[in-house]
Motif scaffolding. Structure first.
Motif, PDB file in Angstrom:
ATOM      1  N   PRO A  57       0.790  -1.236   0.000  1.00  0.00           N
ATOM      2  CA  PRO A  57       0.000   0.000   0.000  1.00  0.00           C
ATOM      3  C   PRO A  57       0.818   1.280   0.000  1.00  0.00           C
ATOM      4  CG  PRO A  57      -0.084  -1.069   2.146  1.00  0.00           C
ATOM      5  CD  PRO A  57       0.540  -2.043   1.205  1.00  0.00           C
ATOM      6  N   THR A  58       2.090   1.229   0.425  1.00  0.00           N
ATOM      7  CA  THR A  58       2.931   2.424   0.430  1.00  0.00           C
ATOM      8  C   THR A  58       3.785   2.555  -0.817  1.00  0.00           C
ATOM      9  OG1 THR A  58       4.748   1.276   1.550  1.00  0.00           O
ATOM     10  CG2 THR A  58       3.078   2.325   2.950  1.00  0.00           C
ATOM     11  N   GLY A  59       3.935   1.463  -1.552  1.00  0.00           N
ATOM     12  CA  GLY A  59       4.819   1.474  -2.715  1.00  0.00           C
ATOM     13  C   GLY A  59       6.283   1.352  -2.349  1.00  0.00           C
ATOM     14  N   LYS A  60       6.566   1.110  -1.073  1.00  0.00           N
ATOM     15  CA  LYS A  60       7.947   1.018  -0.615  1.00  0.00           C
ATOM     16  C   LYS A  60       8.390  -0.448  -0.557  1.00  0.00           C
ATOM     17  CE  LYS A  60       7.675   5.255   2.159  1.00  0.00           C
ATOM     18  NZ  LYS A  60       7.846   5.833   3.516  1.00  0.00           N
ATOM     19  N   VAL A  61       9.677  -0.640  -0.303  1.00  0.00           N
ATOM     20  CA  VAL A  61      10.218  -1.983  -0.093  1.00  0.00           C
ATOM     21  C   VAL A  61      10.960  -1.978   1.247  1.00  0.00           C
ATOM     22  CG1 VAL A  61      10.429  -2.445  -2.558  1.00  0.00           C
ATOM     23  CG2 VAL A  61      12.369  -1.449  -1.356  1.00  0.00           C
ATOM     24  N   PRO A  62      11.066  -3.166   1.853  1.00  0.00           N
ATOM     25  CA  PRO A  62      10.629  -4.466   1.370  1.00  0.00           C
ATOM     26  C   PRO A  62       9.160  -4.748   1.686  1.00  0.00           C
ATOM     27  CG  PRO A  62      11.754  -4.727   3.455  1.00  0.00           C
ATOM     28  CD  PRO A  62      11.844  -3.260   3.111  1.00  0.00           C
ATOM     29  N   ALA A  63       8.651  -5.774   1.019  1.00  0.00           N
ATOM     30  CA  ALA A  63       7.324  -6.306   1.298  1.00  0.00           C
ATOM     31  C   ALA A  63       7.429  -7.813   1.192  1.00  0.00           C
ATOM     32  CB  ALA A  63       6.300  -5.769   0.309  1.00  0.00           C
ATOM     33  N   LEU A  64       6.718  -8.513   2.044  1.00  0.00           N
ATOM     34  CA  LEU A  64       6.774  -9.977   2.058  1.00  0.00           C
ATOM     35  C   LEU A  64       5.390 -10.540   1.788  1.00  0.00           C
ATOM     36  CD1 LEU A  64       8.592 -12.502   2.713  1.00  0.00           C
ATOM     37  CD2 LEU A  64       7.558 -12.423   5.001  1.00  0.00           C
TER      38      LEU A  64
END
Length: 222
Positions: free
Chosen positions: A45-52
């Motif tokens: 939802p934020t467009g940031k990384v990281p995401a799992l």
């Protein structure tokens, strides 16, 4: 299979890579730079990384993901079992993020890519980094690890935050930031000697040219 979104130059991404390597977790790495495309926003939802991406859904925020991994997978324990010791590790993680990583990040553009930062910002960052490292020195034990005799998540956060912050402090302010916390240099040497850390460092070096190209395009649009 778990899917980890991020890129090999990101310190937060590398924190999770190290955690997963130490725990022997099998996952698929999906190279992703921060972006606001509809496709990625549908994942993060934020467009940031990281995401799992897990079987249950997506998790974001590195400390949250690390706690999830520690609670659900065997291997190297990243957080103690008893409530007080666990809270102390979480306390150190929070301090590192708020008082070391985030202030230093304000000067990354000038320190690493030659894009100037306002002098007022640099003064604020210099003061914040000194205060932050001195605060950590008063809380951490460095015996030999940050929280005591056992390796923990705090050491992972310290490794991948203090290295960048130290570079900022040296390049912009001529300060040896690690010297503000006796035991910090020895800990960094100990952590950097881990084979998993060496491999991540090599992957980071190999990924840097592509990341620099990505940044060059991003800066040219501003």
């Amino acid at each position: 299979m778990l899917k980890l979104y991020g890129f090999d130059v990101s310190n937060y991404y590398n924190m999770l890579k190290l955690a997963m390597a130490l725990k022997g977790i099998d996952y698929k790495s999906i190279t992703t730079y921060p972006n606001q495309t509809p496709e990625y926003l549908a994942i993060c939802p934020t467009g940031k990384v990281p995401a799992l991406l897990t079987e249950q859904g997506v998790l974001i925020e590195t400390n949250v993901i690390m706690e999830y991994l520690d609670e659900n997978y065997a291997g190297t324990q990243l957080y103690p079992q008893d409530a007080y010791s666990k809270a102390r590790v979480k306390e150190l993680v929070k301090m590192i993020e708020l008082y070391i990583e985030l202030p230093a990040r304000r000067c990354h553009t000038e320190a690493f890519w030659g894009v100037p930062v306002h002098d007022t910002t640099k003064k604020e960052v210099k003061r914040a980094l000194l205060n932050g490292m001195q605060s950590i020195a008063r809380v951490a034990s460095f015996s030999p690890y940050l929280a005591g005799k056992e390796f923990s998540a705090a050491d992972i956060f310290f490794l991948y935050s203090a290295d960048l912050a130290s570079s900022v402090a040296t390049k912009l302010f001529g300060i040896d930031l690690l010297a503000e916390a006796p035991g910090a240099k020895a800990l960094m040497d100990k952590l950097n000697a881990l084979p998993e850390v060496k491999l991540i460092a090599q992957q980071r070096r190999e990924a840097t040219p592509a990341f620099n190209e990505y940044l060059s395009k991003a800066f040219s649009k501003n």
